[in-house]
Write a protein that holds these residues in place. Structure first.
Motif, PDB file in Angstrom:
ATOM      1  N   THR A 104      -0.957  16.966  14.492  1.00  0.00           N
ATOM      2  CA  THR A 104      -2.389  17.214  14.310  1.00  0.00           C
ATOM      3  C   THR A 104      -2.802  16.962  12.866  1.00  0.00           C
ATOM      4  OG1 THR A 104      -2.499  18.815  16.117  1.00  0.00           O
ATOM      5  CG2 THR A 104      -4.188  18.985  14.402  1.00  0.00           C
ATOM      6  N   THR A 105      -1.987  17.422  11.902  1.00  0.00           N
ATOM      7  CA  THR A 105      -2.308  17.209  10.490  1.00  0.00           C
ATOM      8  C   THR A 105      -2.279  15.729  10.140  1.00  0.00           C
ATOM      9  OG1 THR A 105      -1.359  19.370   9.950  1.00  0.00           O
ATOM     10  CG2 THR A 105      -1.701  17.847   8.121  1.00  0.00           C
ATOM     11  N   SER A 106      -1.338  14.982  10.692  1.00  0.00           N
ATOM     12  CA  SER A 106      -1.262  13.538  10.443  1.00  0.00           C
ATOM     13  C   SER A 106      -2.515  12.836  10.953  1.00  0.00           C
ATOM     14  CB  SER A 106      -0.021  12.946  11.114  1.00  0.00           C
ATOM     15  OG  SER A 106       1.168  13.509  10.606  1.00  0.00           O
ATOM     16  N   LEU A 107      -2.949  13.180  12.167  1.00  0.00           N
ATOM     17  CA  LEU A 107      -4.159  12.579  12.719  1.00  0.00           C
ATOM     18  C   LEU A 107      -5.395  12.992  11.921  1.00  0.00           C
ATOM     19  CD1 LEU A 107      -3.453  13.076  16.540  1.00  0.00           C
ATOM     20  CD2 LEU A 107      -3.402  10.911  15.276  1.00  0.00           C
ATOM     21  N   LEU A 108      -5.410  14.228  11.463  1.00  0.00           N
ATOM     22  CA  LEU A 108      -6.520  14.722  10.653  1.00  0.00           C
ATOM     23  C   LEU A 108      -6.625  13.949   9.338  1.00  0.00           C
ATOM     24  CD1 LEU A 108      -8.720  16.831   9.937  1.00  0.00           C
ATOM     25  CD2 LEU A 108      -6.869  18.349   9.191  1.00  0.00           C
ATOM     26  N   LEU A 109      -5.499  13.774   8.647  1.00  0.00           N
ATOM     27  CA  LEU A 109      -5.519  13.017   7.390  1.00  0.00           C
ATOM     28  C   LEU A 109      -5.926  11.571   7.642  1.00  0.00           C
ATOM     29  CD1 LEU A 109      -2.390  14.272   5.399  1.00  0.00           C
ATOM     30  CD2 LEU A 109      -4.686  15.231   5.529  1.00  0.00           C
ATOM     31  N   MET A 113       0.847  -1.190   0.000  1.00  0.00           N
ATOM     32  CA  MET A 113       0.000   0.000   0.000  1.00  0.00           C
ATOM     33  C   MET A 113       0.887   1.247   0.000  1.00  0.00           C
ATOM     34  SD  MET A 113      -3.035  -1.320  -0.145  1.00  0.00           S
ATOM     35  CE  MET A 113      -4.267  -0.139   0.416  1.00  0.00           C
ATOM     36  N   ALA A 114       0.320   2.426   0.233  1.00  0.00           N
ATOM     37  CA  ALA A 114       1.052   3.676   0.043  1.00  0.00           C
ATOM     38  C   ALA A 114       1.566   4.247   1.358  1.00  0.00           C
ATOM     39  CB  ALA A 114       0.149   4.694  -0.643  1.00  0.00           C
ATOM     40  N   LEU A 115       2.679   4.990   1.256  1.00  0.00           N
ATOM     41  CA  LEU A 115       3.267   5.691   2.386  1.00  0.00           C
ATOM     42  C   LEU A 115       3.223   7.186   2.096  1.00  0.00           C
ATOM     43  CD1 LEU A 115       4.907   5.899   5.035  1.00  0.00           C
ATOM     44  CD2 LEU A 115       6.983   5.538   3.659  1.00  0.00           C
ATOM     45  N   ILE A 116       2.563   7.945   2.975  1.00  0.00           N
ATOM     46  CA  ILE A 116       2.484   9.400   2.852  1.00  0.00           C
ATOM     47  C   ILE A 116       3.260   9.985   4.019  1.00  0.00           C
ATOM     48  CG2 ILE A 116       0.961  11.417   2.780  1.00  0.00           C
ATOM     49  CD1 ILE A 116      -0.496   7.991   2.115  1.00  0.00           C
ATOM     50  N   ALA A 117       4.311  10.755   3.715  1.00  0.00           N
ATOM     51  CA  ALA A 117       5.191  11.304   4.748  1.00  0.00           C
ATOM     52  C   ALA A 117       4.856  12.761   5.000  1.00  0.00           C
ATOM     53  CB  ALA A 117       6.642  11.164   4.322  1.00  0.00           C
ATOM     54  N   LEU A 118       4.658  13.132   6.266  1.00  0.00           N
ATOM     55  CA  LEU A 118       4.402  14.511   6.662  1.00  0.00           C
ATOM     56  C   LEU A 118       5.561  15.016   7.499  1.00  0.00           C
ATOM     57  CD1 LEU A 118       1.432  13.355   6.099  1.00  0.00           C
ATOM     58  CD2 LEU A 118       0.674  15.248   7.564  1.00  0.00           C
ATOM     59  N   ALA A 119       5.960  16.271   7.273  1.00  0.00           N
ATOM     60  CA  ALA A 119       7.097  16.824   8.010  1.00  0.00           C
ATOM     61  C   ALA A 119       7.019  18.338   7.996  1.00  0.00           C
ATOM     62  CB  ALA A 119       8.412  16.354   7.388  1.00  0.00           C
ATOM     63  N   SER A 120       7.826  18.955   8.858  1.00  0.00           N
ATOM     64  CA  SER A 120       7.998  20.405   8.835  1.00  0.00           C
ATOM     65  C   SER A 120       9.484  20.702   8.721  1.00  0.00           C
ATOM     66  CB  SER A 120       7.435  21.053  10.107  1.00  0.00           C
ATOM     67  OG  SER A 120       8.246  20.746  11.226  1.00  0.00           O
ATOM     68  N   ALA A 121       9.798  21.933   8.331  1.00  0.00           N
ATOM     69  CA  ALA A 121      11.190  22.340   8.221  1.00  0.00           C
ATOM     70  C   ALA A 121      11.655  23.114   9.449  1.00  0.00           C
ATOM     71  CB  ALA A 121      11.394  23.200   6.969  1.00  0.00           C
ATOM     72  N   LYS A 122      10.708  23.598  10.249  1.00  0.00           N
ATOM     73  CA  LYS A 122      11.069  24.362  11.437  1.00  0.00           C
ATOM     74  C   LYS A 122       9.913  24.378  12.420  1.00  0.00           C
ATOM     75  CE  LYS A 122      12.460  28.954  13.087  1.00  0.00           C
ATOM     76  NZ  LYS A 122      13.547  28.444  13.940  1.00  0.00           N
TER      77      LYS A 122
END
Length: 283
Positions: free
Chosen positions: A17-22, A1-10
């Motif tokens: 919160t965005t990960s749980l929302l998605l 299946m698919a892997l969607i990576a979430l991150a910030s630069a700073k």
């Protein structure tokens, strides 16, 4: 299946919160994986499916220990837990000191999570830099979402990291890179300006999306409940991003970037019931 990576630069613009929302809005079976070596916080903000506390020691740390000899996708099932409402999570190490024992695991995590049968995976990488170990997951991602707020320093750091992230997740191979700008609902013009600033880098983005921050929406992903989560600005604004990501990773082709909408988008009807279940919201 698919892997969607979430991150910030700073900083901390709201990656968790965005990960749980998605994950709550995702149209297919999904696992949210905390892959932040700075320490996970889902266990401290969200209750388990039965209302009790999550076990902070069951997750990525226990998975790495169990897989010292052989780490395979099916093993992940034994180390996930369910949040109230049913969203499945793989908790990260609760403290940075415990993340130190995962050095040999980080390079294996991307391929492991990307091959997890029957589930997509939304991975919360936290803040990434040049040498952060969770960068290894980006090479296996089917899509990346970089989360940013409207502060100038946050935008400058994101501009600096865009090219390395785009190259790592696939560059010319067409792996979509999205940007989610967390801003109050009426800051649409600011989001447009950020989109234009990012376009000047020359990095092709699949989309720049306005996640409409509101306190009630954020509190929903800190363990609180509400009667109509689908009416919250944060939840409604995430609909287009979820739809584009889900379509892109399902069909293997990114969606072209579009303009930032002046109107607050409505949450798709097909997501409302499942979102209410996955967040444990009382309807």
């Amino acid at each position: 299946m698919a892997l969607i990576a979430l991150a910030s630069a700073k900083g901390a613009p709201g990656v968790t919160t965005t990960s749980l929302l998605l994950g709550a809005l995702w149209p297919r079976p999904v696992v949210v994986a905390e892959c932040d070596p700075a320490g996970g916080d889902v266990a401290t903000r969200m209750p388990a499916a039965d209302g009790s506390a999550l076990d902070p020691q069951t997750g990525l740390t226990s998975l790495a220990a169990a897989g010292r000899r052989s780490l395979y996708p099916e093993l992940v099932d034994e180390h996930t837990q369910q949040l109230i409402g049913g969203l499945e999570v793989l908790l990260g190490p609760p403290f940075p000191e415990q993340a130190g024992g995962l050095q040999a695991t980080w390079p294996q995590l991307g391929p492991l999570l990307a091959r997890r049968p029957r589930h997509d995976v939304v991975a919360d990488l936290g803040r990434i830099g040049v040498l952060t170990p969770q960068n290894a997951l980006l090479a296996s991602a089917d899509a990346a979402v970089l989360v940013v707020d409207t502060s100038p320093s946050s935008v400058v750091h994101l501009r600096h990291r865009l090219r390395p992230v785009s190259d790592t997740v696939g560059g010319a191979y067409g792996v979509p890179v999205h940007v989610a700008v967390v801003a109050p609902p009426k800051r649409t013009q600011t989001v447009r300006e950020i989109r234009d600033a990012l376009a000047a880098t020359g990095v092709e983005l699949a989309g720049v999306h306005h996640l409409a921050y509101d306190e009630r929406g954020a509190h929903l992903f800190q363990g609180q409940t509400t009667s109509r989560p689908d009416k919250l600005a944060l939840v409604r604004s995430a609909g287009p991003l979820v739809a584009e990501l889900a379509a892109a990773v399902a069909h293997g082709s990114p969606v072209a970037a579009g303009p930032v909408d002046d109107q607050e988008p409505a949450s798709p009807d097909s997501h409302e019931h499942e979102h209410g279940q996955r967040t444990g919201a009382h309807r």
